[in-house]
Design a protein around this motif. Structure first.
Motif, PDB file in Angstrom:
ATOM      1  N   GLN A   1     -26.320 -22.847   8.182  1.00  0.00           N
ATOM      2  CA  GLN A   1     -24.929 -23.063   8.568  1.00  0.00           C
ATOM      3  C   GLN A   1     -24.289 -24.115   7.649  1.00  0.00           C
ATOM      4  O   GLN A   1     -24.940 -24.600   6.727  1.00  0.00           O
TER       5      GLN A   1
ATOM      6  N   GLU B   1     -15.711 -27.356  22.156  1.00  0.00           N
ATOM      7  CA  GLU B   1     -15.884 -26.949  20.765  1.00  0.00           C
ATOM      8  C   GLU B   1     -16.912 -25.819  20.717  1.00  0.00           C
ATOM      9  O   GLU B   1     -18.011 -25.957  21.275  1.00  0.00           O
TER      10      GLU B   1
ATOM     11  N   GLY C   1     -19.371 -24.014  18.232  1.00  0.00           N
ATOM     12  CA  GLY C   1     -19.959 -24.199  16.899  1.00  0.00           C
ATOM     13  C   GLY C   1     -20.267 -25.664  16.631  1.00  0.00           C
ATOM     14  O   GLY C   1     -19.622 -26.318  15.809  1.00  0.00           O
TER      15      GLY C   1
ATOM     16  N   ARG D   1     -25.056 -21.417  19.079  1.00  0.00           N
ATOM     17  CA  ARG D   1     -26.046 -20.372  19.358  1.00  0.00           C
ATOM     18  C   ARG D   1     -27.421 -20.733  18.804  1.00  0.00           C
ATOM     19  O   ARG D   1     -28.406 -20.088  19.130  1.00  0.00           O
TER      20      ARG D   1
ATOM     21  N   ASP E   1     -23.853 -18.758  23.742  1.00  0.00           N
ATOM     22  CA  ASP E   1     -22.938 -17.950  22.935  1.00  0.00           C
ATOM     23  C   ASP E   1     -21.518 -18.368  23.318  1.00  0.00           C
ATOM     24  O   ASP E   1     -21.013 -18.018  24.378  1.00  0.00           O
TER      25      ASP E   1
ATOM     26  N   SER F   1     -18.711 -17.448  22.381  1.00  0.00           N
ATOM     27  CA  SER F   1     -17.593 -16.504  22.505  1.00  0.00           C
ATOM     28  C   SER F   1     -17.260 -16.219  23.961  1.00  0.00           C
ATOM     29  O   SER F   1     -16.184 -15.702  24.268  1.00  0.00           O
TER      30      SER F   1
ATOM     31  N   ALA G   1     -16.137 -21.354  13.921  1.00  0.00           N
ATOM     32  CA  ALA G   1     -16.717 -20.176  13.280  1.00  0.00           C
ATOM     33  C   ALA G   1     -15.675 -19.079  13.451  1.00  0.00           C
ATOM     34  O   ALA G   1     -14.915 -19.079  14.432  1.00  0.00           O
TER      35      ALA G   1
ATOM     36  N   VAL H   1     -18.027 -19.800   8.443  1.00  0.00           N
ATOM     37  CA  VAL H   1     -19.107 -18.863   8.756  1.00  0.00           C
ATOM     38  C   VAL H   1     -18.663 -18.033   9.970  1.00  0.00           C
ATOM     39  O   VAL H   1     -17.813 -18.461  10.738  1.00  0.00           O
TER      40      VAL H   1
HETATM   41  N1  SAH Z   1     -18.409 -27.874  13.694  1.00  0.00           N
HETATM   42  C1  SAH Z   1     -19.588 -27.935  12.875  1.00  0.00           C
HETATM   43  C2  SAH Z   1     -19.641 -26.865  11.807  1.00  0.00           C
HETATM   44  C3  SAH Z   1     -19.893 -25.558  12.412  1.00  0.00           C
HETATM   45  S1  SAH Z   1     -20.536 -24.266  11.405  1.00  0.00           S
HETATM   46  C4  SAH Z   1     -19.792 -29.312  12.271  1.00  0.00           C
HETATM   47  O1  SAH Z   1     -18.969 -30.218  12.515  1.00  0.00           O
HETATM   48  O2  SAH Z   1     -20.804 -29.503  11.578  1.00  0.00           O
HETATM   49  C5  SAH Z   1     -20.359 -22.993  12.604  1.00  0.00           C
HETATM   50  C6  SAH Z   1     -21.349 -23.039  13.725  1.00  0.00           C
HETATM   51  O3  SAH Z   1     -20.982 -22.026  14.641  1.00  0.00           O
HETATM   52  C7  SAH Z   1     -22.778 -22.753  13.298  1.00  0.00           C
HETATM   53  O4  SAH Z   1     -23.607 -23.821  13.639  1.00  0.00           O
HETATM   54  C8  SAH Z   1     -23.125 -21.481  14.080  1.00  0.00           C
HETATM   55  O5  SAH Z   1     -24.472 -21.468  14.552  1.00  0.00           O
HETATM   56  C9  SAH Z   1     -22.165 -21.546  15.230  1.00  0.00           C
HETATM   57  N2  SAH Z   1     -21.886 -20.265  15.885  1.00  0.00           N
HETATM   58  C10 SAH Z   1     -21.651 -19.053  15.319  1.00  0.00           C
HETATM   59  N3  SAH Z   1     -21.439 -18.126  16.273  1.00  0.00           N
HETATM   60  C11 SAH Z   1     -21.533 -18.767  17.471  1.00  0.00           C
HETATM   61  C12 SAH Z   1     -21.415 -18.348  18.826  1.00  0.00           C
HETATM   62  N4  SAH Z   1     -21.147 -17.086  19.192  1.00  0.00           N
HETATM   63  N5  SAH Z   1     -21.580 -19.283  19.790  1.00  0.00           N
HETATM   64  C13 SAH Z   1     -21.848 -20.562  19.488  1.00  0.00           C
HETATM   65  N6  SAH Z   1     -21.971 -21.007  18.216  1.00  0.00           N
HETATM   66  C14 SAH Z   1     -21.810 -20.127  17.225  1.00  0.00           C
END
Ligand code: SAH
Length: 221
Positions: free
Chosen positions: A66, A91, A93, A115, A141, A143, A159, A212
């Protein structure tokens, strides 16, 4: 700096000034956001090979394939979110935990989900170390949001989804704001701001970004 290694590159006060200057010059002007970012040492959230680039305005790799977002993008998203001191924020991600740590200085409580269980575990340890007591990090998850803690004053998604996920729209309070990147993961995406009104939602397009993808389901680690 282009050549050599001037002494001041190693001076933390000088480094911090340059970091904040770069944020301001890219449009992060809200003083509360700048001071929250000043209090959050990005160097604690970047490990290994790239640690010495933590104070540059660029995204960097973290565990689980990531990325930790670019500081100016973090600043602009936080600014667009317009967090108030009494707010409960979700938040989606967690990643490195950097964005959540910044939010923790602005909000009453921050829920952050990822996730990847490993990222959550590492972020929880950091939050404890940094004495950030108002963050709850969970593996889930995102979403689907966090129905048990909903509704939220603010939701920040770090994300990219193709469209704003329905459960997140439903978990936003009336008057609440959600900021998220939308679009195909392999193309340029748009950062959008969604405001929930008494009836329906307002959508503002803020700027092109690259994140991502938001992936369904829990990851294997
Ligand atoms: N906010 C973070 C950067 C996030 S990168 C920071 O400050 O460092 C995006 C993140 O979203 C990744 O860690 C990825 O695992 C997560 N992600 C992707 N799809 C997701 C989902 N459905 N539910 C939760 N997290 C998710």
């Amino acid at each position: 700096m282009t050549t050599g290694a001037p002494d001041h590159e190693d001076d933390p006060a000088e480094r911090k000034m340059r970091f904040l200057f770069a944020l301001r010059s890219r449009g992060v002007t809200d003083s509360r956001v700048l001071s929250a970012m000043e209090r959050t040492d990005r160097g604690r959230f970047v490990k290994g090979l790239f640690a010495d680039r933590a104070y540059e305005d660029m995204p960097l790799p973290i565990s689980c394939g990531q990325t930790i977002s670019q500081p100016s993008v973090v600043g602009l998203m936080t600014q667009a979110l317009d967090v108030q001191p009494r707010d409960v924020v979700l938040e989606v991600g967690t990643g490195s935990g950097y964005q959540a740590a910044i939010l923790s200085h602005l909000a009453r409580r921050v829920y952050t989900v990822d996730r990847h269980r490993r990222l959550v575990r590492e972020a929880v340890a950091l939050f404890r170390d940094l004495n950030l007591m108002n963050i709850t990090a969970l593996s889930a998850d995102g979403s689907f949001g966090l129905p048990d803690q909903a509704p939220f004053d603010r939701i920040l998604v770090t994300a990219a989804a193709e469209d704003p996920p329905g459960p997140l729209l439903a978990q936003l309070k009336v008057g609440g704001i959600m900021v998220l990147p939308v679009g195909q993961s392999d193309a340029v995406q748009s950062l959008i701001k969604v405001t929930r009104r008494e009836r329906g939602f307002d959508y503002d397009e803020l700027r092109p970004v690259r994140f991502v993808p938001l992936v369904e389901g829990l990851a294997s680690e």
